[in-house]
Write an enzyme that holds these catalytic residues in place. Sequence first.
Site, PDB file in Angstrom:
ATOM      1  N   THR A  38     -19.793  -1.930 -36.498  1.00  0.00           N
ATOM      2  CA  THR A  38     -21.334  -1.876 -36.957  1.00  0.00           C
ATOM      3  C   THR A  38     -21.602  -0.385 -36.537  1.00  0.00           C
ATOM      4  N   ASP A  61     -15.414  -9.393 -38.089  1.00  0.00           N
ATOM      5  CA  ASP A  61     -16.502 -10.078 -37.546  1.00  0.00           C
ATOM      6  C   ASP A  61     -16.369 -11.193 -36.663  1.00  0.00           C
ATOM      7  N   ALA A  84     -18.545  -8.190 -27.870  1.00  0.00           N
ATOM      8  CA  ALA A  84     -19.243  -7.835 -29.345  1.00  0.00           C
ATOM      9  C   ALA A  84     -20.821  -8.368 -29.224  1.00  0.00           C
ATOM     10  N   THR A 102     -25.276 -12.278 -34.848  1.00  0.00           N
ATOM     11  CA  THR A 102     -24.209 -12.037 -34.102  1.00  0.00           C
ATOM     12  C   THR A 102     -24.067 -12.462 -32.928  1.00  0.00           C
ATOM     13  N   THR A 150     -26.270 -10.240 -19.836  1.00  0.00           N
ATOM     14  CA  THR A 150     -27.058  -9.013 -19.397  1.00  0.00           C
ATOM     15  C   THR A 150     -28.195  -9.559 -18.363  1.00  0.00           C
ATOM     16  N   ASP A 151     -28.769  -8.512 -17.494  1.00  0.00           N
ATOM     17  CA  ASP A 151     -29.484  -9.237 -16.500  1.00  0.00           C
ATOM     18  C   ASP A 151     -30.944  -9.562 -17.233  1.00  0.00           C
ATOM     19  N   GLU A 152     -31.229  -8.922 -18.534  1.00  0.00           N
ATOM     20  CA  GLU A 152     -32.463  -9.301 -19.492  1.00  0.00           C
ATOM     21  C   GLU A 152     -32.918 -10.591 -19.698  1.00  0.00           C
ATOM     22  N   TYR A 176     -33.678  -9.638 -28.379  1.00  0.00           N
ATOM     23  CA  TYR A 176     -32.187  -9.501 -27.997  1.00  0.00           C
ATOM     24  C   TYR A 176     -32.136 -10.388 -26.693  1.00  0.00           C
ATOM     25  N   ALA A 178     -33.496 -12.965 -25.593  1.00  0.00           N
ATOM     26  CA  ALA A 178     -33.514 -14.583 -25.995  1.00  0.00           C
ATOM     27  C   ALA A 178     -32.156 -14.692 -26.627  1.00  0.00           C
ATOM     28  N   SER A 179     -31.517 -13.933 -27.426  1.00  0.00           N
ATOM     29  CA  SER A 179     -30.302 -14.384 -28.180  1.00  0.00           C
ATOM     30  C   SER A 179     -29.003 -14.130 -27.145  1.00  0.00           C
ATOM     31  N   LYS A 180     -29.412 -13.254 -25.901  1.00  0.00           N
ATOM     32  CA  LYS A 180     -28.144 -13.140 -25.098  1.00  0.00           C
ATOM     33  C   LYS A 180     -28.246 -14.491 -24.289  1.00  0.00           C
TER      34      LYS A 180
HETATM   35  P1  NAD Z   1     -22.696  -1.662 -28.052  1.00  0.00           P
HETATM   36  O1  NAD Z   1     -23.805  -1.954 -29.027  1.00  0.00           O
HETATM   37  O2  NAD Z   1     -22.298  -0.257 -27.637  1.00  0.00           O
HETATM   38  O3  NAD Z   1     -21.360  -2.129 -28.621  1.00  0.00           O
HETATM   39  C1  NAD Z   1     -21.204  -3.375 -29.410  1.00  0.00           C
HETATM   40  C2  NAD Z   1     -19.990  -3.556 -30.031  1.00  0.00           C
HETATM   41  O4  NAD Z   1     -19.997  -4.538 -30.815  1.00  0.00           O
HETATM   42  C3  NAD Z   1     -19.994  -2.236 -31.179  1.00  0.00           C
HETATM   43  O5  NAD Z   1     -18.623  -1.846 -31.240  1.00  0.00           O
HETATM   44  C4  NAD Z   1     -19.976  -3.076 -32.453  1.00  0.00           C
HETATM   45  O6  NAD Z   1     -19.409  -2.755 -33.586  1.00  0.00           O
HETATM   46  C5  NAD Z   1     -19.450  -4.618 -32.108  1.00  0.00           C
HETATM   47  N1  NAD Z   1     -20.252  -5.688 -32.977  1.00  0.00           N
HETATM   48  C6  NAD Z   1     -21.280  -5.818 -33.207  1.00  0.00           C
HETATM   49  N2  NAD Z   1     -21.363  -7.001 -33.989  1.00  0.00           N
HETATM   50  C7  NAD Z   1     -20.309  -7.633 -34.140  1.00  0.00           C
HETATM   51  C8  NAD Z   1     -19.525  -8.634 -34.805  1.00  0.00           C
HETATM   52  N3  NAD Z   1     -20.314  -9.375 -35.555  1.00  0.00           N
HETATM   53  N4  NAD Z   1     -18.141  -8.877 -34.829  1.00  0.00           N
HETATM   54  C9  NAD Z   1     -17.486  -8.037 -34.047  1.00  0.00           C
HETATM   55  N5  NAD Z   1     -18.005  -6.941 -33.484  1.00  0.00           N
HETATM   56  C10 NAD Z   1     -18.956  -6.673 -33.531  1.00  0.00           C
HETATM   57  O7  NAD Z   1     -22.958  -2.391 -26.953  1.00  0.00           O
HETATM   58  P2  NAD Z   1     -22.732  -2.051 -25.139  1.00  0.00           P
HETATM   59  O8  NAD Z   1     -23.945  -1.373 -24.679  1.00  0.00           O
HETATM   60  O9  NAD Z   1     -21.080  -1.736 -25.237  1.00  0.00           O
HETATM   61  O10 NAD Z   1     -22.892  -3.836 -24.752  1.00  0.00           O
HETATM   62  C11 NAD Z   1     -21.588  -4.532 -24.896  1.00  0.00           C
HETATM   63  C12 NAD Z   1     -21.843  -5.996 -24.215  1.00  0.00           C
HETATM   64  O11 NAD Z   1     -22.347  -5.871 -23.072  1.00  0.00           O
HETATM   65  C13 NAD Z   1     -23.359  -6.548 -25.069  1.00  0.00           C
HETATM   66  O12 NAD Z   1     -22.720  -8.027 -25.084  1.00  0.00           O
HETATM   67  C14 NAD Z   1     -24.442  -6.279 -24.297  1.00  0.00           C
HETATM   68  O13 NAD Z   1     -25.216  -7.302 -24.215  1.00  0.00           O
HETATM   69  C15 NAD Z   1     -23.750  -6.712 -22.799  1.00  0.00           C
HETATM   70  N6  NAD Z   1     -24.312  -5.581 -21.823  1.00  0.00           N
HETATM   71  C16 NAD Z   1     -24.936  -4.252 -22.140  1.00  0.00           C
HETATM   72  C17 NAD Z   1     -25.433  -3.422 -20.970  1.00  0.00           C
HETATM   73  C18 NAD Z   1     -25.875  -2.016 -21.248  1.00  0.00           C
HETATM   74  O14 NAD Z   1     -26.605  -1.372 -20.569  1.00  0.00           O
HETATM   75  N7  NAD Z   1     -25.441  -1.332 -22.376  1.00  0.00           N
HETATM   76  C19 NAD Z   1     -25.700  -4.159 -19.732  1.00  0.00           C
HETATM   77  C20 NAD Z   1     -25.305  -5.487 -19.576  1.00  0.00           C
HETATM   78  C21 NAD Z   1     -24.808  -6.255 -20.506  1.00  0.00           C
HETATM   79  O1  DAU Z   2     -30.352  -4.333 -18.520  1.00  0.00           O
HETATM   80  C1  DAU Z   2     -29.255  -4.381 -19.331  1.00  0.00           C
HETATM   81  C2  DAU Z   2     -29.575  -3.828 -20.571  1.00  0.00           C
HETATM   82  O2  DAU Z   2     -29.997  -2.414 -20.539  1.00  0.00           O
HETATM   83  C3  DAU Z   2     -28.408  -4.332 -21.737  1.00  0.00           C
HETATM   84  O3  DAU Z   2     -28.450  -5.558 -21.861  1.00  0.00           O
HETATM   85  C4  DAU Z   2     -28.974  -3.694 -23.109  1.00  0.00           C
HETATM   86  O4  DAU Z   2     -28.136  -3.720 -23.956  1.00  0.00           O
HETATM   87  C5  DAU Z   2     -29.169  -2.062 -22.970  1.00  0.00           C
HETATM   88  O5  DAU Z   2     -29.784  -1.618 -24.150  1.00  0.00           O
HETATM   89  C6  DAU Z   2     -30.443  -1.844 -21.768  1.00  0.00           C
HETATM   90  O6  DAU Z   2     -31.801  -2.273 -22.339  1.00  0.00           O
HETATM   91  P1  DAU Z   2     -32.959  -1.471 -21.971  1.00  0.00           P
HETATM   92  O7  DAU Z   2     -34.092  -1.845 -22.984  1.00  0.00           O
HETATM   93  O8  DAU Z   2     -33.386  -1.481 -20.626  1.00  0.00           O
HETATM   94  O9  DAU Z   2     -32.213   0.038 -22.454  1.00  0.00           O
HETATM   95  P2  DAU Z   2     -33.129   1.240 -23.231  1.00  0.00           P
HETATM   96  O10 DAU Z   2     -31.871   2.490 -22.985  1.00  0.00           O
HETATM   97  O11 DAU Z   2     -33.305   0.985 -24.666  1.00  0.00           O
HETATM   98  O12 DAU Z   2     -34.425   1.592 -22.307  1.00  0.00           O
HETATM   99  C7  DAU Z   2     -34.198   1.903 -21.035  1.00  0.00           C
HETATM  100  C8  DAU Z   2     -35.642   2.066 -20.474  1.00  0.00           C
HETATM  101  O13 DAU Z   2     -36.194   3.437 -21.077  1.00  0.00           O
HETATM  102  C9  DAU Z   2     -36.590   1.066 -20.969  1.00  0.00           C
HETATM  103  O14 DAU Z   2     -37.670   0.710 -20.052  1.00  0.00           O
HETATM  104  C10 DAU Z   2     -37.168   1.342 -22.376  1.00  0.00           C
HETATM  105  C11 DAU Z   2     -37.457   2.946 -22.000  1.00  0.00           C
HETATM  106  N1  DAU Z   2     -37.215   3.884 -23.181  1.00  0.00           N
HETATM  107  C12 DAU Z   2     -36.226   3.649 -23.792  1.00  0.00           C
HETATM  108  C13 DAU Z   2     -36.106   4.506 -25.125  1.00  0.00           C
HETATM  109  C14 DAU Z   2     -34.936   4.434 -26.246  1.00  0.00           C
HETATM  110  C15 DAU Z   2     -38.355   4.730 -23.268  1.00  0.00           C
HETATM  111  O15 DAU Z   2     -39.171   4.823 -22.625  1.00  0.00           O
HETATM  112  N2  DAU Z   2     -38.240   5.452 -24.570  1.00  0.00           N
HETATM  113  C16 DAU Z   2     -37.087   5.590 -25.424  1.00  0.00           C
HETATM  114  O16 DAU Z   2     -37.139   6.216 -26.180  1.00  0.00           O
END
Ligand code: NAD
Ligand code: DAU
Length: 370
Positions: A38, A61, A84, A102, A150-152, A176, A178-180
Site C-alpha cells: 500500500t 493482500d 500488516a 484490512t 497496539t496500546d491504543e 483504527y 477499534a479495528s485493532k
Molecule cells: P506501516 O503503516 O508502516 O506498515 C504497514 C504495512 O502493511 C505496509 O507495508 C503495508 O503495505 C502493509 N499492508 C497494509 N495492508 C495490507 C494488506 N491488506 N495486505 C498485506 N499487506 C498490507 O505500519 P507500522 O507502523 O509498521 O505498524 C506495523 C504494525 O504494528 C501494525 O499492525 C500496527 O498496528 C502495529 N503497531 C504500530 C505502532 C507504531 O507506533 N507504528 C505501535 C504499536 C503497534
Molecule cells: O500508540 C501506538 C500507536 O502510535 C500505533 O498503534 C499507531 O499505528 C501509530 O500511528 C501511533 O499512533 P499516534 O496517533 O499516537 O501517532 P501519530 O504519530 O499520528 O501522533 C502522535 C501524537 O502527535 C498524537 O497525539 C497526535 C499528534 N500529532 C500527530 C500528527 C501527525 C500532531 O499533533 N500533529 C500531527 O500532524
Amino acid sequence: MNRTLLVTGGAGFIGSHLVRLLVTKYPDYRIINLDKLTYAGNLENLRDVEDRPNYRFVKADICNFDTVLRLLQEERVDGIIHLAAESHVDRSIKDPFTFARTNVLGTLSLLQAAKAAWEPTGYLMPGPVDSVMPGPDRASIPCRFYHISTDEVYGALPRGGSLFTEQTPYRPHSPYSASKASSDHFVRAFHDTYGLPTLVTNCSNNYGPCQFPEKLIPLFINNIRHRRPLPVYCRGENVRDWLYVEDHARAIDLIFHEGRIGDTYNIGGFNEWKNIDIVRLLIRVTDRLLGRTEGADDDLVTFVTDRAGHDLRYAIDSTKLQRELGWSPSLQFEEGIERTVRWYLDNQPWLDRVTSGDYQHYYETMYGAR
Ligand code: NAD
Ligand code: DAU
C-alpha cells in the site's frame, strides 16, 4: 532449528526492521515477507537484505485467503508474525472501512489460513480458556501465530498515575484502535476455540528510521528541514510513550521464540512525553544538526484543530515482559531521537521519493510489472 517464517507487512516501518533482524540473525531460517505494498509499504527499506538467500518477497493482500493458504502450504510456514495493517489514526477517521477490511477481515483471513494449514499437523489443541501456561505438549508445539497490536486498544489514560497493563479492559476510541481491538479479539478467539498457538503483543508508539512521514516525528523533522509549519493538534498536551523501533523488533524476536502460547505481553519503554515537548526537542536537535541556531525554528509551531476523539495519554507497563523474558529497551530517548533525526537528514532522497510517490515504482524496477 530451521524454520520458515511469514512476516506480513514487512515492507512497512516496523516490519522492515523486523525482517532485517530476522534475515541477518537467523541465516538458517527462511523469511517470507508478504506485503500488499500500500502507500505505506516501501521495498527500499529492505534494499540491504533483498538479495539474501534466506529472504523472499511476495506481493499479496492478507485478505486473499486462497493466496495466503497456498503460500503457507507450499512454503511449509511454521511461524507467522502479523504486522500488516492500516496504521494511521487520522486516515482511519476519514476512511474507517479500509481499516475494518484490512485490520479485521485481513487478520481473520490469515487466522483461517493458518488454521487450515496447521490443522493436519495435529498441533492445534484447544485447551481450557485462560490456560496460558504451556503443559509439556503445548511447549513443544512448533507453530506460532504472533499478532502485533497496539496500546491504543486500551483507550486513553488520565494525566499522570496509572499505566496500561495486560489486564486493562479494552476501550478503543478511534476507528483504527477499534479495528485493532477487534483483530486482537479474533486472535484470542482462535486460540480459545480452535487451539491455534497464538501470541499477542500491545506496543506503544514507535519511532526511528523508515517511518512514513505522515506520523508525528518524521513529518515534523521533514517540515523543520524545509521550514514548513508544524501542525500541533490542540495545545500539544497529549502524552505518548515512545520506543525506538529496533527495540520493538528485538522484543518481537524474543517473544516469538520464548513467549507463552496464548499469552499477551505489553511492550513499552516507560518513556512518556508530551507532544509539545517532543516538538521542541525535535526543533533543537534538527536545527543543531543542520548548523542552525538551536530553537531558531520554534516559530514554525502552529496550533491547529484537535484530532477528533484524540486520546489524552498512552503509557505502557511492560513489567511482565521485563520480568518474565528479560527484555529491556536499549536506548535512552534523547539518543534515539538524535539517531533518528540524523537518519532522516542523511536520507533526504528517501524522504523525497516517499513524499513524491516515486518509491512505489521500486517494486516494478526490482520484480518487473505484474
Ligand atoms: P506501516 O503503516 O508502516 O506498515 C504497514 C504495512 O502493511 C505496509 O507495508 C503495508 O503495505 C502493509 N499492508 C497494509 N495492508 C495490507 C494488506 N491488506 N495486505 C498485506 N499487506 C498490507 O505500519 P507500522 O507502523 O509498521 O505498524 C506495523 C504494525 O504494528 C501494525 O499492525 C500496527 O498496528 C502495529 N503497531 C504500530 C505502532 C507504531 O507506533 N507504528 C505501535 C504499536 C503497534
Ligand atoms: O500508540 C501506538 C500507536 O502510535 C500505533 O498503534 C499507531 O499505528 C501509530 O500511528 C501511533 O499512533 P499516534 O496517533 O499516537 O501517532 P501519530 O504519530 O499520528 O501522533 C502522535 C501524537 O502527535 C498524537 O497525539 C497526535 C499528534 N500529532 C500527530 C500528527 C501527525 C500532531 O499533533 N500533529 C500531527 O500532524
